[in-house]
Design an enzyme around this catalytic site. Structure first.
Site, mmCIF file in Angstrom:
data_model
loop_
_atom_site.group_PDB
_atom_site.id
_atom_site.type_symbol
_atom_site.label_atom_id
_atom_site.label_comp_id
_atom_site.label_asym_id
_atom_site.label_seq_id
_atom_site.Cartn_x
_atom_site.Cartn_y
_atom_site.Cartn_z
ATOM 1 C CE1 TYR A 3 -3.633 2.733 0.686
ATOM 2 C CE2 TYR A 3 -2.194 3.298 2.699
ATOM 3 C CZ TYR A 3 -3.125 3.228 1.590
ATOM 4 O OH TYR A 3 -4.460 4.787 1.819
ATOM 5 C CG ASP B 185 5.844 3.580 1.461
ATOM 6 O OD1 ASP B 185 5.876 3.946 2.426
ATOM 7 O OD2 ASP B 185 4.308 3.608 0.776
ATOM 8 C CE LYS C 130 1.060 4.013 8.564
ATOM 9 N NZ LYS C 130 -0.524 4.030 8.321
#
Ligand code: PMP
Length: 401
Positions: free
Chosen positions: A99, A201, A229
């Site tokens: 994702y 990522d 995050k």
């Protein structure tokens, strides 16, 4: 975490990962409070931004220069734009089960229904939402992850049209799957050979796997990497880190990256406090989290095996996954989708919630520095109760949603 009815939970969802220092870490809350009275947003640079930028460049192997934004999805877009500008090419390669945000060109084959996914070695690019621009979806090509041969063949055929190869260096949006030995190195080699930009990522792996991210842990350095995050304990910030030759395109104005709220004082204070706390405690935070994560992984394995239950526990101590499967390991998205009982797992997650443990429905468990030995013990008790409750529950799978 306490819910509206006053029930208390040990939390392993951690806001989908960011709360590496736990909820309301005093260090972070104090830092944010301090800056609230100094200002909110200057539309220009300030010292906290420089402090965080320098720390990122010190810690992250690929970081010669950095840019800040407000979400992972958005910073993936600037990474891809840079790659297209740098190479003059259009195609992007990603992997099933990975994702990279919700935008048109990235919400592609994240968890495609198997009936639509196509051949394993040449999958379809399947949009994840209605309303996505078909042209953006079509320029995003998809492969199974962790398969060197398929990757080599793709590069031989399409390498000269490929702007970027993007991946989660540890697949954490589907189960928790480590790269096979040599896989990241081979991806690096193929990108070098074909002039393709390699993007890691690290929105989940960044700071969660250690101070230098997955790239430091596996010693494979991408051209660009995206962080988010865990770098700011729940405050909305993300960061693009990369090689100067690429990042200079933004500095020179040839590639545009903007955003009103980028580098605002509050999020930079949170990022500064979080990264400083992690960088300056001499690895204690990571050692503690790793120890407790290992205890939890081992404990869950032991309970499942004592009761003869097919619960697989895989991943790393600070981010691991549990799944109902007979397989000894999960290597890619298809194996997960075909061989893991996700409906039953959701019942386990709900049974855990009833016993005071909050986990993601999709199988991932995140550790924080705030989890204690006592929390782990309580959690293991709850795991045993929940596993047995799911087994004794005779309702057919699927009825509970
Ligand atoms: N990349 C990865 C690996 C992610 O896990 C996520 C979010 N779960 C994103 C990108 C998107 O980040 P955001 O939700 O901040 O837009």
């Amino acid at each position: 975490m306490t819910d509206v009815d006053g029930n208390i939970y040990v939390d392993y969802l951690l806001g989908q990962g960011p709360l590496l220092l736990g909820h309301s870490s005093p260090t972070v809350v104090e830092a944010v409070k301090r800056v609230l009275e100094q200002g909110q947003l200057f539309g220009g640079q300030h010292e906290l931004e420089i402090s965080v930028a320098k720390r990122m460049c010190d810690l992250i192997p690929c970081a010669e220069l950095v840019r800040f934004g407000s979400s992972g999805s958005e910073m993936v877009q600037i990474a891809l734009r840079l790659a297209r500008a740098f190479t003059g090419r259009n195609l992007v390669l990603k992997f099933e089960g990975h994702y990279h945000g919700w935008f048109d060109n990235t919400l592609v084959s994240v968890h495609p229904p198997l009936g639509q996914a196509g051949e394993r070695t040449s999958p379809n690019s399947v949009p994840g939402s209605k309303g996505q621009d078909p042209a953006a979806v079509a320029d995003t090509r998809v492969l199974p992850w962790n398969d060197e041969k398929v990757l080599r063949e793709f590069f031989t055929e399409h390498g000269d049209r490929l702007a970027a190869l993007i991946m989660e260096p540890v697949m954490l949006n589907t189960h928790a799957v480590l790269p096979r030995p040599g896989y990241l190195e081979e991806a690096r080699r193929l990108c070098d050979e074909h002039g393709t930009v390699l993007i890691f990522d690290e929105v989940i792996t960044g700071f969660r796997l250690g101070l230098s991210g997955a790239q430091g842990r596996f010693h494979v350095v991408p051209d660009l990497a995206v962080f988010g995050k865990a770098m700011a304990s729940g405050f909305p910030i993300a960061c693009l880190a990369g090689r100067q030759r690429l990042m200079d395109l933004i500095a020179g104005g040839e590639v545009v990256h903007a955003g009103t709220f980028n580098s605002n004082l509050t999020v930079m204070a949170a990022a500064d406090a979080t990264t400083r706390a992690l960088a300056e405690d001499g690895a204690q935070s990571y050692e503690g989290m790793t120890r407790r994560g290992e205890q939890l992984m081992e404990g869950i394995r032991e309970i499942a095996s004592r009761h003869g239950l097919p619960l697989l526990v895989e991943g790393l101590p600070t981010a691991f996954a549990t799944a109902y499967t007979d397989r000894p390991e999960i290597r890619d998205y298809r194996e997960f989708a075909e061989h893991c009982d996700q409906t039953k797992y959701k019942r386990l997650a709900l049974a855990l919630l009833e016993r005071g443990v909050h986990v993601a429905l999709r199988g991932i468990w995140y550790l924080s520095t705030a989890h204690t030995e006592d929390d782990i013990e309580k959690t293991l008790e709850a795991v045993e109760g929940a596993l047995l409750a799911v087994e004794s529950d005779r309702e057919p799978a699927g009825e509970r949603g």
